[in-house]
Scaffold this active site. Structure first.
Site, PDB file in Angstrom:
ATOM      1  N   ASP A 236       0.838  -1.196   0.000  1.00 10.51           N
ATOM      2  CA  ASP A 236       0.000   0.000   0.000  1.00 10.51           C
ATOM      3  C   ASP A 236       0.882   1.258   0.000  1.00 10.51           C
ATOM      4  O   ASP A 236       1.875   1.329   0.737  1.00 10.51           O
ATOM      5  CB  ASP A 236      -0.876  -0.028   1.263  1.00 10.51           C
ATOM      6  CG  ASP A 236      -1.951   1.041   1.272  1.00 10.51           C
ATOM      7  OD1 ASP A 236      -2.799   1.014   0.377  1.00 10.51           O
ATOM      8  OD2 ASP A 236      -1.938   1.896   2.183  1.00 10.51           O
ATOM      9  N   GLU A 286      14.867 -14.981   0.091  1.00 10.09           N
ATOM     10  CA  GLU A 286      15.379 -15.996   1.030  1.00 10.09           C
ATOM     11  C   GLU A 286      14.579 -17.290   0.961  1.00 10.09           C
ATOM     12  O   GLU A 286      15.037 -18.332   1.383  1.00 10.09           O
ATOM     13  CB  GLU A 286      15.238 -15.485   2.475  1.00 10.09           C
ATOM     14  CG  GLU A 286      16.325 -14.599   2.957  1.00 10.09           C
ATOM     15  CD  GLU A 286      16.049 -14.194   4.412  1.00 10.09           C
ATOM     16  OE1 GLU A 286      15.380 -14.943   5.152  1.00 10.09           O
ATOM     17  OE2 GLU A 286      16.505 -13.091   4.766  1.00 10.09           O
TER      18      GLU A 286
HETATM   19  C1  NOJ Z   1      -4.424   2.924  -0.921  1.00 16.18           C
HETATM   20  C2  NOJ Z   1      -5.579   2.016  -0.662  1.00 16.18           C
HETATM   21  O1  NOJ Z   1      -5.860   1.296  -1.820  1.00 16.18           O
HETATM   22  C3  NOJ Z   1      -6.720   2.905  -0.230  1.00 16.18           C
HETATM   23  O2  NOJ Z   1      -7.941   2.211  -0.183  1.00 16.18           O
HETATM   24  C4  NOJ Z   1      -6.366   3.526   1.091  1.00 16.18           C
HETATM   25  O3  NOJ Z   1      -7.363   4.470   1.447  1.00 16.18           O
HETATM   26  C5  NOJ Z   1      -5.030   4.255   1.023  1.00 16.18           C
HETATM   27  N1  NOJ Z   1      -4.032   3.534   0.304  1.00 16.18           N
HETATM   28  C6  NOJ Z   1      -4.498   4.515   2.408  1.00 16.18           C
HETATM   29  O4  NOJ Z   1      -4.047   3.322   2.990  1.00 16.18           O
END
Ligand code: NOJ
Length: 585
Positions: A236, A286
Site C-alpha cells: 500500500d 530468502e
Molecule cells: C491505498 C488504498 O488502496 C486505499 O484504499 C487507502 O485508502 C489508502 N491507500 C491509504 O491506505
C-alpha cells in the site's frame, strides 16, 4: 528461516505452476510474470455469518468459484484488526484478524484451501501508516509532552507546530482525503501539544521510515505471514514511505498521477524509498519458493514506475497509466508502448489493471465521453452524460485487450460480472473517510465497493446467507439481479462467460502472458498486435468495422461481429494466426 512452499496444489496450468508446484528449472519464467490476480475486497466479497459484512468464511465458500474462473492468485485487502476508519487500511495489529472477518485459524485455513485449489495468496501490507489505535501510537501519545523526543514518538512523525504558540501545522502538506496532513494532539496534561503527520485520515498516523525499529517491525510482520504460507504482499502507498529531510513545504508541487514534467515532491515518489524495497526483495528471495511483491505506486510516468520494479526491488507494480488512459486508440497505444519500453529496460513484467477499490469501475468510466480529463473519481464522472451499454461494450473489449497484453493482469472483484459503479448511494450510507473529511464534497469510493451479487432475484443476492440478520453494509441496486454470478453462468453472452473463456484460452495459449508484442497495421482508431506463436488481438476503439485479418480464426470476441464477419466499434477479438481462414458468413 526459509520455508518450504505450501503443498498440495493442483496443477491447473502448463505455464504457471501454482503454489506447491514451484518450478525450479531455469527455463520456466516465474509465475508472477504472467499471473492473473483477482482482487478480493474482503468486506464486500461474501458474507459467511450474516452480519452484512464480507468475511473469511464467505471467502472460503467462494474459493472454488475463483479457481473455476481461471485466475492464478488472490490479493486479499487488509483483514487485520482495525477500527475500519478506512476500510481496514488503518491497522491496529498486523498479526490479528479483525473479528468482523474471522480469526487467525480461519485465515490459515483460507490460505491452505486456496493453495489446494492452485491459487496463490497475496496479502495487503500497509507500511506507510497504522491506526491511531495501534499500540505504538497509543504509546506515542502517552509519552508526551516531556517525551516529545521519545523512542515512542520517534516511530511516527511528530513535530512542534509553527508560530509562536505552535498553533500552525509544521508544513503545508495536504491529506489525501482533504484538509491538512497534520493533527495536533492534546497532551496527557490537557495542553495542546505536538502535531503528527497523516497523509491519509487523522486516524492513520504516518510511520517514520528512517527509524530502524519501524523497518525491523515490518520485516517481522512479513516473516509472520510468510511462515503462515502467504505468497507475497501488495504494498500500500509504496510511493509514500520516504519523506524529504526537514519536511519542507510542498509549495504547490503537483502530486502524481498528473502527467507532465515531474517536479520533485517532498513525500511522493522520492528516490530514497527504493532502498527500502531492496531490503525487502532480499527477504523475499530468502524463501525456497520466493515471495512476491506488487507495489501500489501512483507516479507521474511509466519511467518513474519502472524504478520500483528494477531487478533488486519489487517484482511488479500496478500500472495505473492504463486505467487513466482514455478509450482512444492513439492514447492507448502510446500508454502500452511506454509501459512495455520502460519495463523491458529493467527486465520487469508489466501489469495491466482496469480498476480497483479506489477507482470508478471501468464500465462507468467508459460510459462517459473520453479524453475530457481524469475519470478515476466518482466526482469526475457524475456530471458527464453516460451511455451504460457502450460502457459495458468497451469494458468487455478492454478485458480482452488487457488479458492479451504481455505480463500479468489484475481483476477487481465484480469486474468479471460487468458491474457498474453504484453512483447513487444515499448520503447516509457513505463510509469512505473522504466523504466526511472533504466536508461532504467528495462522494468517495463506496460506489465501487458495493457487495458482490452471487445469486437470487433480490438483495442481498446471495452475498449473505439465507436468513441473514442484517442487510449488506452498502445497498445493492435491484437491477443487479441480471448481473449475479448465477444469472450470468451459462449465458454465452454474459461478461462472466467472456472472462471464463478468455482466462481458459490465456492459460492454454503459449503466446499469452509474459513476452513481447508486435504491432500490426490497423486503420486509424483500431489497435492490432501479434504475439508469438500464432496469436493476434484486434481492438476496434473507434474505427468503422475492421476486417479480421485474413488467414486467421477467431478464438473469442468481446461482442458480436458484423454480418460480414468484421469487428465493430468498441469490440475486441483474439485470433489464431496461421490457422484455417474463417469465411465471412
Ligand atoms: C491505498 C488504498 O488502496 C486505499 O484504499 C487507502 O485508502 C489508502 N491507500 C491509504 O491506505
Amino acid at each position: 528461516m526459509t520455508k518450504a512452499p505450501p503443498s498440495g496444489a493442483a496443477d491447473r496450468s502448463p505455464k504457471a505452476p501454482p503454489s506447491g508446484a514451484a518450478d525450479h528449472s531455469n527455463s520456466a519464467p516465474p509465475w508472477w510474470r504472467s499471473a492473473v490476480v483477482y482482487q478480493v475486497y474482503i468486506r464486500s466479497f461474501a458474507d459467511g455469518d450474516g452480519d452484512g459484512i464480507g468475511d473469511i468464511a464467505g471467502l472460503r465458500s467462494r474459493l472454488p468459484y475463483l479457481a473455476g474462473l481461471g485466475v492464478d492468485a488472490l490479493w486479499i485487502t487488509p483483514w487485520y484488526l482495525s477500527p475500519m476508519r478506512d476500510g481496514g487500511y488503518d491497522v491496529a495489529d498486523f498479526r490479528t484478524i479483525d473479528p468482523s472477518f474471522g480469526t487467525l485459524p480461519d485465515a490459515r485455513a483460507a490460505i491452505a484451501e486456496a493453495h489446494r485449489l492452485g491459487l496463490r495468496v497475496l496479502l495487503d501490507l500497509v507500511p506507510n501508516h497504522v491506526s491511531d489505535q495501534h499500540p505504538w501510537f497509543r504509546e506515542a501519545l502517552a509519552a508526551g509532552p516531556a517525551g516529545s523526543r521519545s523512542a515512542e514518538r520517534a516511530r511516527f512523525i511528530f513535530r512542534d507546530g509553527r508560530g509562536p504558540a505552535g498553533t500552525e501545522p509544521p508544513n503545508d502538506w495536504r491529506s489525501n482525503f482533504g484538509g491538512s496532513a497534520w493533527t495536533r494532539v492534546t497532551e496527557a496534561d490537557g495542553r495542546p501539544g505536538q502535531w503528527y503527520l497523516h497523509l491519509f485520515a487523522p486516524q492513520q498516523p504516518d510511520l517514520d521510515w528512517t527509524n530502524p525499529e519501524v523497518r525491523e517491525e515490518f520485516v517481522a510482520i512479513m516473516r509472520f505471514w510468510f511462515e503462515l504460507g502467504v505468497d507475497g504482499f501488495r504494498i500500500d502507498v509504496a510511493h509514500g514511505l520516504a519523506k524529504a529531510e526537514g519536511l519542507p513545504d510542498a509549495s504547490g508541487v503537483v502530486p502524481p498521477p498528473v502527467a507532465g514534467k515531474r517536479v520533485e515532491h517532498p513525500h511522493w515518489d522520492r528516490d530514497e524509498v527504493h532502498e527500502i524495497y531492496r531490503t525487502w526483495r532480499a527477504l523475499a528471495d530468502e524463501y525456497e519458493d520466493p515471495k512476491v511483491f506488487v507495489g501500489e505506486a501512483w507516479v507521474h510516468s511509466p519511467e518513474r514506475l519502472a524504478r520500483y520494479v528494477r531487478a533488486d526491488e519489487l517484482h511488479t507494480a500496478f500500472n495505473f497509466d492504463f486505467p487513466v488512459t482514455p478509450w482512444q486508440a492513439e492514447r492507448m497505444r502510446s500508454s502500452i508502448d511506454a509501459t512495455l519500453r520502460t519495463h523491458r529496460a529493467v527486465g520487469a513484467a508489466p501489469t495491466w489493471v482496469l480498476s480497483n477499490h479506489d477507482t470508478v469501475r471501468e464500465v462507468s468510466r467508459y460510459a462517459r465521453p473520453q479524453g475530457v480529463g481524469p475519470l478515476l473519481k466518482l466526482d469526475d464522472v457524475l456530471a458527464l452524460p453516460a451511455d451504460p451499454s457502450r460502457g459495458l461494450r468497451r469494458a468487455r473489449a478492454a478485458a480482452l485487450l488487457m488479458l492479451a497484453l504481455p505480463g500479468g493482469a489484475y481483476i477487481y472483484q465484480g469486474e468479471e460480472l460487468g458491474l457498474p459503479e453504484v453512483e447513487d448511494l444515499p448520503d447516509d450510507v457513505l463510509r469512505d473517510p473522504g466523504w466526511e473529511l472533504s466536508g461532504h464534497t467528495a462522494r468517495g469510493r463506496d460506489g465501487c465497493r458495493v457487495p458482490i451479487p452471487w445469486s437470487g432475484p433480490a438483495p442481498p443476492f446471495g452475498f449473505s446467507p439465507p436468513g441473514a440478520r442484517v442487510p449488506p453494509w452498502l445497498p445493492q441496486p435491484a437491477s443487479w439481479r441480471e448481473l449475479t454470478v448465477a444469472a450470468e453462468t451459462g449465458d454465452e453472452g454474459s461478461t462472466l462467460e467472456l472472462y471464463r473463456r478468455a482466462l481458459a484460452l490465456r492459460h492454454e495459449h503459449p503466446a499469452l502472458g509474459d513476452g513481447e508484442l508486435r504491432w500490426l497495421p490497423a486503420p486509424a482508431g483500431a489497435l492490432a498486435f501479434a504475439r508469438e506463436p500464432g496469436f493476434a488481438c484486434i481492438v476496434n476503439v473507434s474505427a468503422g468495422a475492421v476486417a479480421v485479418p485474413p488467414g486467421t480464426r477467431v478464438l473469442i470476441a468481446s461482442g458480436p461481429l458484423t454480418a460480414r464477419h468484421r469487428v465493430p466499434q468498441d469490440t475486441a477479438v483474439w485470433v489464431a494466426v496461421g490457422a484455417r481462414e474463417e469465411t465471412p458468413t
